[in-house]
Design an enzyme around this catalytic site. Structure first.
Site, PDB file in Angstrom:
ATOM      1  N   ARG A   3       0.832  -1.211   0.000  1.00  0.00           N
ATOM      2  CA  ARG A   3       0.000   0.000   0.000  1.00  0.00           C
ATOM      3  C   ARG A   3       0.864   1.258   0.000  1.00  0.00           C
ATOM      4  O   ARG A   3       1.005   1.940  -0.996  1.00  0.00           O
ATOM      5  CB  ARG A   3      -0.949  -0.021   1.215  1.00  0.00           C
ATOM      6  CG  ARG A   3      -2.161   0.917   1.111  1.00  0.00           C
ATOM      7  CD  ARG A   3      -1.871   2.390   1.292  1.00  0.00           C
ATOM      8  NE  ARG A   3      -1.344   2.721   2.615  1.00  0.00           N
ATOM      9  CZ  ARG A   3      -0.937   3.932   2.952  1.00  0.00           C
ATOM     10  NH1 ARG A   3      -0.969   4.928   2.076  1.00  0.00           N
ATOM     11  NH2 ARG A   3      -0.443   4.165   4.157  1.00  0.00           N
ATOM     12  N   ASP A   4       1.504   1.548   1.119  1.00  0.00           N
ATOM     13  CA  ASP A   4       2.287   2.775   1.238  1.00  0.00           C
ATOM     14  C   ASP A   4       3.451   2.790   0.255  1.00  0.00           C
ATOM     15  O   ASP A   4       3.826   3.833  -0.268  1.00  0.00           O
ATOM     16  CB  ASP A   4       2.803   2.908   2.681  1.00  0.00           C
ATOM     17  CG  ASP A   4       3.327   4.296   2.986  1.00  0.00           C
ATOM     18  OD1 ASP A   4       2.850   5.257   2.353  1.00  0.00           O
ATOM     19  OD2 ASP A   4       4.211   4.427   3.843  1.00  0.00           O
ATOM     20  N   HIS A  58       7.087   4.572  12.324  1.00  0.00           N
ATOM     21  CA  HIS A  58       7.056   4.483  10.854  1.00  0.00           C
ATOM     22  C   HIS A  58       8.127   5.444  10.340  1.00  0.00           C
ATOM     23  O   HIS A  58       7.905   6.645  10.262  1.00  0.00           O
ATOM     24  CB  HIS A  58       5.654   4.881  10.363  1.00  0.00           C
ATOM     25  CG  HIS A  58       5.482   4.825   8.879  1.00  0.00           C
ATOM     26  ND1 HIS A  58       4.573   3.989   8.275  1.00  0.00           N
ATOM     27  CD2 HIS A  58       6.075   5.507   7.868  1.00  0.00           C
ATOM     28  CE1 HIS A  58       4.615   4.165   6.955  1.00  0.00           C
ATOM     29  NE2 HIS A  58       5.535   5.087   6.696  1.00  0.00           N
ATOM     30  N   HIS A 113      11.088   6.821   7.642  1.00  0.00           N
ATOM     31  CA  HIS A 113      11.581   6.894   6.263  1.00  0.00           C
ATOM     32  C   HIS A 113      13.089   7.089   6.301  1.00  0.00           C
ATOM     33  O   HIS A 113      13.633   7.654   7.247  1.00  0.00           O
ATOM     34  CB  HIS A 113      10.895   8.034   5.518  1.00  0.00           C
ATOM     35  CG  HIS A 113       9.500   7.713   5.084  1.00  0.00           C
ATOM     36  ND1 HIS A 113       8.971   8.107   3.884  1.00  0.00           N
ATOM     37  CD2 HIS A 113       8.514   6.999   5.702  1.00  0.00           C
ATOM     38  CE1 HIS A 113       7.722   7.672   3.768  1.00  0.00           C
ATOM     39  NE2 HIS A 113       7.419   6.990   4.868  1.00  0.00           N
ATOM     40  N   CYS A 163      10.009   9.298  -1.542  1.00  0.00           N
ATOM     41  CA  CYS A 163       9.527  10.373  -0.669  1.00  0.00           C
ATOM     42  C   CYS A 163       9.179  11.558  -1.553  1.00  0.00           C
ATOM     43  O   CYS A 163      10.068  12.171  -2.143  1.00  0.00           O
ATOM     44  CB  CYS A 163      10.606  10.745   0.341  1.00  0.00           C
ATOM     45  SG  CYS A 163      10.069  12.030   1.473  1.00  0.00           S
ATOM     46  N   ASN A 176      10.184   4.676   2.529  1.00  0.00           N
ATOM     47  CA  ASN A 176      10.116   3.759   3.674  1.00  0.00           C
ATOM     48  C   ASN A 176      11.404   2.967   3.873  1.00  0.00           C
ATOM     49  O   ASN A 176      12.063   2.572   2.911  1.00  0.00           O
ATOM     50  CB  ASN A 176       8.989   2.746   3.444  1.00  0.00           C
ATOM     51  CG  ASN A 176       7.637   3.400   3.398  1.00  0.00           C
ATOM     52  OD1 ASN A 176       7.189   3.971   4.368  1.00  0.00           O
ATOM     53  ND2 ASN A 176       6.970   3.331   2.242  1.00  0.00           N
TER      54      ASN A 176
END
Length: 306
Positions: free
Chosen positions: A19-20, A211, A213, A244, A253
């Site tokens: 998803r992300d 979470h 990055h 990003c 990520n």
């Protein structure tokens, strides 16, 4: 002092690649490829896979096949399949698709909220009230995700109190878990600990997740720092999927393979098979026609190739 004693014995890794990770990809992937990716990841042992996003395909074309993906995956008992739901229309679609968990999101930065979704933080959270109520009524898990908790591309610094305020609002909506996200990857270890400890004043620490990055190469250091203060849930993306959008050419990520390599080296249990995740990472990288962004994944794959 032996820091090893303060680290958790077990962590939960939430795999967000399908998803992300994929939502930022320009290359349109078929539902069949996404189904294969989700299945490979679930088989590798993840307790939670973020599999879909029920947002307008006009805004996120890559997620237009979410219903098809959710209908086609092989459901592994005990695995939580999550879906992002920005509104009641998205929630209804997630419910119809038999999602186990719905994800709502807000920003810790007022400037980011205005630029990103054209409303204040308070207004954005208020919009999620009916979604939260419906999720609870349907017996679904509810997860809240807080973006720009460590820094914002528009306003720069984000205060600890601003993060705590959104954590409190998410808690009051009934969230079972709350993600603290470094959307632009600017966090460093001490800042990570300060933010997590402040968030834990408003919400139980065992239900907070990190979470991170890897824009500035700090994600693994931040994960280690978060573990030192008791965080034991982390998000990562297979093969480092997802750029990003606020930092040109930057990675997004943190790569799952790198996180698993770290955990294995520390003797921390994840329940996830690193070799299977490397295979999944190589698979999706081939589909996208490029080398994966995971250093550990690429090193293991190269070693195998001899």
């Amino acid at each position: 002092m032996n820091q090893q004693a303060s680290l958790p014995k077990k962590v939960k890794i939430v795999e967000v690649g399908p998803r992300d990770g994929l939502q930022n990809e320009k290359e349109a992937l078929s539902a069949a490829v996404k189904i294969e990716l989700v299945n490979r990841l679930a088989r590798a042992g993840f307790a939670n896979v973020e599999a879909a996003s029920f947002v307008s395909p006009k805004w996120v074309p890559q997620m237009a096949t979410s219903s098809e993906v959710m209908a086609g995956i092989e459901r592994i008992p005990g695995t939580i399949y999550s879906a992002l739901t920005p509104n009641m229309q998205g929630f209804d679609a997630a419910l119809a698709a038999h999602a186990d968990e719905v994800v709502i999101f807000g920003s810790a930065s007022e400037a980011f909220s205005q630029k990103n979704i054209n409303c204040s933080i308070a207004e954005s959270i208020a919009r999620f009230e009916p979604v939260a109520r419906a999720a609870k009524a349907a017996g679904l898990r509810l997860r809240g995700s807080i973006s720009t908790a460590f820094g914002c591309p528009y306003q720069g610094e984000v205060s600890l109190d601003a993060v705590a305020d959104v954590v409190r609002r998410m808690r009051d909506l009934g969230c079972d878990e709350i993600d603290i996200a470094d959307t632009i990857g600017v966090a460093t270890a001490r800042k990570t600990q300060a933010v997590m400890l402040r968030a834990a004043q408003e919400f139980p620490l065992p239900q907070l997740s990190g979470h991170f990055h890897d824009t500035y190469g700090q994600a693994l250091a931040n994960i280690y720092a978060a573990m030192e203060v008791g965080v034991a849930i982390f998000h990562s993306s297979v093969s480092g999927l997802g750029g990003c959008p606020y930092a040109k050419g930057a990675t997004g990520n943190v790569a799952t393979e790198d996180v698993l390599y770290l955990m294995n080296g520390l003797g921390i249990e994840t329940g996830v098979d690193l070799d299977q995740v490397v295979d999944a990472g190589q698979f999706i990288s081939q589909q996208l026609g490029r080398k994966g962004a995971s250093r550990a994944g690429n090193a293991i794959a190269a070693k195998r190739a001899g």
